[in-house]
Design a protein around this motif. Structure first.
Motif, PDB file in Angstrom:
ATOM      1  N   UNK A   1       0.961  -1.370  -0.150  1.00 35.51           N
ATOM      2  CA  UNK A   1       0.041   0.151  -0.089  1.00 35.51           C
ATOM      3  C   UNK A   1       0.926   1.310   0.047  1.00 35.51           C
ATOM      4  N   UNK A   2       1.850   1.183   0.753  1.00 35.43           N
ATOM      5  CA  UNK A   2       2.800   2.330   0.762  1.00 35.43           C
ATOM      6  C   UNK A   2       3.221   2.630  -0.734  1.00 35.43           C
ATOM      7  N   UNK A   3       3.712   1.636  -1.410  1.00 38.70           N
ATOM      8  CA  UNK A   3       4.168   1.724  -3.040  1.00 38.70           C
ATOM      9  C   UNK A   3       3.003   2.266  -3.803  1.00 38.70           C
ATOM     10  N   UNK A   4       2.040   1.631  -3.779  1.00 39.78           N
ATOM     11  CA  UNK A   4       0.792   2.093  -4.272  1.00 39.78           C
ATOM     12  C   UNK A   4       0.365   3.677  -4.189  1.00 39.78           C
ATOM     13  N   UNK A   5       0.337   3.946  -2.697  1.00 39.20           N
ATOM     14  CA  UNK A   5       0.050   5.345  -2.607  1.00 39.20           C
ATOM     15  C   UNK A   5       1.146   6.331  -3.135  1.00 39.20           C
ATOM     16  N   UNK A   6       2.456   5.851  -3.141  1.00 36.37           N
ATOM     17  CA  UNK A   6       3.498   6.830  -3.375  1.00 36.37           C
ATOM     18  C   UNK A   6       3.500   7.268  -5.155  1.00 36.37           C
ATOM     19  N   UNK A   7       2.787   6.274  -5.938  1.00 40.25           N
ATOM     20  CA  UNK A   7       2.477   6.614  -7.475  1.00 40.25           C
ATOM     21  C   UNK A   7       1.641   7.953  -7.417  1.00 40.25           C
TER      22      UNK A   7
END
Ligand code: CCH
Length: 287
Positions: free
Chosen positions: A163-169
């Motif tokens: 989720x951290x990576x998806x949000x960073x997009x």
């Protein structure tokens, strides 16, 4: 049409759609801002309203809109967001029944959809809180740090590594302003369109430290016109994060699906929705 019972206005989906349409219209009209759109700064407002959430104490989050008040509005992380709040004021004046808390999140949903992003199901029910509910400074991420800090901040909200990576997009959108954060420049060549370009650039470009008097940031070797923050770099230097970045770089559809799910979760952190309340899909302008 709109439900009115004994003077109490009960808004329906069509009423939220009217607010959505007014935000979308303003986005189209006010195109002389930054890269041609207030969209990115509206997404940032909705994120900073939500990202103060602490799952242990249940404090913070988008329910309250406490950034209206000086202590929280003046937190360093919120510098420049007054532009987004002022942009929305005429919409609030026209539809006084909607809370600022619901309006800010609706504007984030509208901005993402209008910038060709995925559908973001919306659920209203937030209530504005008083100044005493302002969150302490330091709950939002510090761009100068690395993977441990990202985990500390986002685990506190209840997110996992994927989720951290998806949000960073979300950093496909918008730019840094020296007058706000001290950093400078956009992450992608299309800062007003939702894409998976953030991951592609992180993985495929060569990045080197920018030589300047400002805070430590990276620039792309090819054009030197794009930027990454130290926290962005952690998305590809941390092995676990990197695996997700690679998936999202390869598959924009997967990114859109995961981004939609995680941003809905972000926008709903700590919101005590009424029993039986349902998510609604608001119609984008140009489809
Ligand atoms: Fe971000 N972000 N963000 N960000 N952000 C900035 C701008 C935007 C961090 C730091 C910064 C998310 C995560 C992080 C947006 C959305 C999201 C800026 C520049 C900094 C610094 C501000 C300026 O100068 O105007 C850090 C650190 C993290 C750690 O994870 C997440 C999550 C989201 C949304 C889901 C958007 C959009 C912008 C562009 C704003 C604009 O005005 O163009």
């Amino acid at each position: 049409s709109s439900g009115e019972t004994a003077g109490i206005f009960t808004p329906k989906q069509e009423d939220y759609q009217k607010v959505y349409d007014d935000i979308a219209k303003l986005l189209e009209e006010k195109d002389d801002y930054d890269d041609g759109s207030y969209g990115p700064v509206l997404v940032r407002l909705a994120w900073h309203a939500s990202g103060t959430y602490d799952k242990e104490t249940g404090t913070g989050g988008s329910n309250g809109a406490t950034m209206r008040f000086a202590p929280e509005g003046d937190h360093g992380a919120n510098a420049g967001l007054v532009a987004a709040r002022d942009f929305l004021e005429p919409v609030k004046q026209k539809h006084p029944w909607i809370s600022y808390s619901d309006l800010w999140i609706l504007s984030g949903v509208c901005a993402i959809q209008e910038m060709q992003g995925p559908v973001i199901p919306y659920r209203p029910g937030r209530h504005d809180k008083d100044i005493v509910a302002c969150t302490p400074d330091g709950r939002l991420p510090d761009a100068s740090q690395g993977n441990k800090h990202l985990r500390d901040i986002f685990y506190r909200m209840g997110f996992n590594d994927q989720e951290i990576v998806a949000l960073s997009g979300a950093h496909a959108l918008g730019r840094c302003h020296t007058t706000r954060s001290g950093y400078e420049g956009p992450w992608t060549f299309s800062p007003t369109v939702v894409t998976n370009e953030y991951y592609k650039l992180l993985l495929n470009e060569k990045w080197s430290w920018k030589k300047w008097n400002g805070p430590k940031q990276l620039e792309d070797k090819t054009t030197r016109s794009l930027m990454m923050l130290p926290t962005d770099m952690a998305i590809v230097t941390d092995k676990t994060f990197k695996q997700w970045a690679e998936k999202y770089a390869k598959d924009e559809e997967l990114f859109f699906k995961d981004f939609s799910n995680v941003i809905v979760k972000l926008f709903e952190l700590g919101v005590p929705f009424a029993e039986g309340s349902e998510k609604m899909t608001l119609k984008p302008t140009n489809v």
